[in-house]
Design an enzyme around this catalytic site. Structure first.
Site, mmCIF file in Angstrom:
data_model
loop_
_atom_site.group_PDB
_atom_site.id
_atom_site.type_symbol
_atom_site.label_atom_id
_atom_site.label_comp_id
_atom_site.label_asym_id
_atom_site.label_seq_id
_atom_site.Cartn_x
_atom_site.Cartn_y
_atom_site.Cartn_z
ATOM 1 N N SER A 230 26.580 56.182 72.898
ATOM 2 C CA SER A 230 25.550 56.147 72.827
ATOM 3 C C SER A 230 24.888 56.433 71.175
ATOM 4 O O SER A 230 25.359 57.497 70.952
ATOM 5 C CB SER A 230 24.619 56.778 73.929
ATOM 6 O OG SER A 230 24.664 57.966 73.726
ATOM 7 N N GLU A 249 30.118 54.540 65.932
ATOM 8 C CA GLU A 249 29.908 52.862 66.166
ATOM 9 C C GLU A 249 29.130 52.979 67.729
ATOM 10 O O GLU A 249 29.484 53.725 68.633
ATOM 11 C CB GLU A 249 31.209 52.353 66.675
ATOM 12 C CG GLU A 249 32.361 52.305 65.563
ATOM 13 C CD GLU A 249 31.784 50.959 64.607
ATOM 14 O OE1 GLU A 249 30.817 50.367 64.966
ATOM 15 O OE2 GLU A 249 32.058 51.256 63.345
ATOM 16 N N LEU A 250 27.849 52.693 67.592
ATOM 17 C CA LEU A 250 26.751 53.147 68.498
ATOM 18 C C LEU A 250 26.264 51.989 69.092
ATOM 19 O O LEU A 250 27.060 51.027 69.459
ATOM 20 C CB LEU A 250 25.523 53.634 67.889
ATOM 21 C CG LEU A 250 25.918 55.114 67.060
ATOM 22 C CD1 LEU A 250 24.905 55.602 66.454
ATOM 23 C CD2 LEU A 250 27.030 56.097 67.996
ATOM 24 N N CYS A 283 28.661 46.805 73.761
ATOM 25 C CA CYS A 283 27.568 47.035 72.496
ATOM 26 C C CYS A 283 27.160 45.723 72.023
ATOM 27 O O CYS A 283 26.148 45.762 71.310
ATOM 28 C CB CYS A 283 27.941 48.066 71.779
ATOM 29 S SG CYS A 283 29.535 48.051 70.813
ATOM 30 N N GLU A 377 18.857 48.976 74.689
ATOM 31 C CA GLU A 377 20.180 48.386 74.895
ATOM 32 C C GLU A 377 20.690 48.259 76.656
ATOM 33 O O GLU A 377 20.601 49.352 77.321
ATOM 34 C CB GLU A 377 21.426 49.468 74.304
ATOM 35 C CG GLU A 377 23.009 48.769 74.393
ATOM 36 C CD GLU A 377 23.906 49.386 73.959
ATOM 37 O OE1 GLU A 377 24.839 49.012 73.550
ATOM 38 O OE2 GLU A 377 23.758 50.827 74.000
#
Length: 475
Positions: A230, A249-250, A283, A377
């Site tokens: 996150s 890497e979010l 994601c 998200e």
């Protein structure tokens, strides 16, 4: 079948001091197995071992690193169904998707095996002016040192592989913290690595509580932190990581644009996949669907009809497409966001029904753009439709987000394609497909709140190495 309990791995060796971590079957809600949980002293011991193994890993010949990775490819292939079944249980991932992720695990290690013997340098001409006459140069890449990896629950095999396999190929020892919700896949990877002749201390895989994982971030013996998860957690880790290199890497809020020249049937088929594959827990899952007004009604009706045909239920059923979310709490959050969107004037086209951790595939339209389901998200099986008349305005809508991971464009217009590539504030633009598509060798990553750095085997290896320059003067 899962084992009754699993050890963690410290300096290449299994240890079973406890079985304190319960791993649940995400569909049935029952305890599926138990896993050893590492404490701070164990993590410190693992980091010390990785630090001590730095020279041994650095000097391990590339063909030996390749041999280790090829062994993993062979063993993962032999254990493919076991890995898929474990993933189906611990992540609640439909079995067909689980088998697909195992395939990607194997592919990622295979690519790393190929790249392990290709890490090369460059000869440079330094005689660019009178001052540098008689000088020549070259550089090579050298391993950065011990690495810290933290991987997420949604792709517990493949996203761990994107850290582990490049590290071995580059010659970096590592400590890995898998998600405590889904640790089994990473532990099977560790079990496989333990069958090889990697130097002692080359790897440790340690499930642990979040409050016990401080050393993964702050310990100065670690030279790189690679985190997938996150945004809130990722940026906090970066702030506390000190001098080490950080790769993040979010999250994402991925949009897809359907222009009036698109093949609507093809676009529907791909967007249904992109939005609801593995219950939207990706994601780069499709969350915002921006459709040209000329084709909006036809596209919407086709998309709703296709979405309503999706089979939801037990992930072990071969016909299931939508399984449970990782927890009932996450399903409740999304149910609340859907309610807020409808209360604000949005219209629910289908879905929105929750039963525990199950949430039916949901499509909304006419939702105000300030609603959480449009801004945040979703990370679940919900997507929102909107209309556009001007292509440039559609691109502005895609950019109207704090995230910037990937975007998809369905168009056959070359100039629209190039405009999207030039103007979209994302790490990747996918033409003729959904933003959810990824090849494991391509540079993958985002900008803005979606992170920094790139994955993809060769690009991860670049992050895990440093350039060392050589200058030679001829008197």
């Amino acid at each position: 079948m899962l084992a009754k309990q699993y050890p963690f791995y410290v300096a290449n060796r299994p240890e079973q001091p406890n079985a304190d971590l319960e791993v649940f079957d995400k569909y049935h809600g029952t305890v599926a197995t138990r896993v050893a949980l590492a404490d701070a002293s164990t993590i410190d011991r693992a980091i010390a071992a990785a630090d001590a193994a730095t020279d041994d890993m650095r000097t391990l010949p590339p063909f030996e690193r390749q041999k280790v990775l090829q062994h993993c490819v062979q063993r993962f292939t032999e254990r493919a169904e076991e890995l898929a079944q474990a993933l189906c249980v611990e992540a609640g991932k439909p079995i067909k998707d689980s088998r697909g992720e195992v395939t990607r695990l194997i592919d990622t290690f295979r690519m790393a095996a190929e790249e392990a013997v290709r890490m090369e340098g460059t000869v440079m001409n330094l005689e660019t002016g009178p001052r540098s006459k008689g000088y020549r140069g070259q550089y090579k890449r050298v391993p950065i040192g011990a690495c810290s990896f933290i991987s997420p629950f949604n792709f517990p095999l493949n996203l761990a592989a994107h850290k582990v396999a490049p590290a071995i190929a580059a010659g970096c020892p590592f400590v890995l913290k898998p998600a405590s919700l889904t640790p089994i896949g990473a532990l099977i990877i560790a079990e496989t690595l333990a069958e090889t002749d990697l130097p002692a201390g080359a790897f440790s895989v340690l499930p642990c509580r979040r409050d016990g994982a401080e050393l993964f971030t702050t310990d100065e013996r670690l030279k790189l932190l690679s985190f997938t998860g996150s945004p809130e957690v990722g940026w906090d880790l970066k702030a506390r990581a000190g001098k080490k290199k950080v790769v993040l890497e979010l999250g994402g809020n991925a949009a897809v644009v359907v222009h009036r020249d698109a093949d609507l049937d093809d676009a529907v088929a791909r967007i249904v996949f992109g939005a609801f594959y593995q219950s939207g827990q990706s994601c780069i899952g499709v969350q915002r669907i921006i459709v040209h007004s000329d084709v909006y009604v036809r596209f919407r009706d086709k998309l709703v009809a296709a979405t309503e045909q999706l089979v939801a239920g037990d992930p072990s059923d071969e016909n299931t497409f939508v399984g449970p979310l990782i927890s009932a709490k996450e399903a409740e959050r999304l149910e609340d966001w859907i309610t807020q969107a409808v209360d604000a004037g949005g219209r629910k086209l289908c879905g929105g029904v929750r039963d525990g951790a199950m949430l039916s595939a949901t499509l909304l339209e006419d939702v105000p753009r300030d609603q959480p389901i449009c801004v945040e998200e979703a990370f679940g099986p919900v997507a929102v439709l909107s209309r556009f008349d001007d292509f440039s305005a559609a691109l502005e809508e895609v950019n109207d987000s704090v995230f910037g991971l990937q975007a998809g464009i369905f168009t056959r217009d070359l100039y629209c394609m190039l405009e999207a590539w030039d103007r979209l504030e994302v790490g990747g633009v996918v033409i003729g497909d959904v933003p959810s598509w990824r090849a494991d060798n391509m540079p993958y990553g985002g900008i803005k709140d979606s992170g920094i750095g790139r994955e993809g085997v060769r690009f991860a290896m670049e992050d895990m190495t440093e350039i060392r320059n050589l200058v030679i003067r001829t008197p």
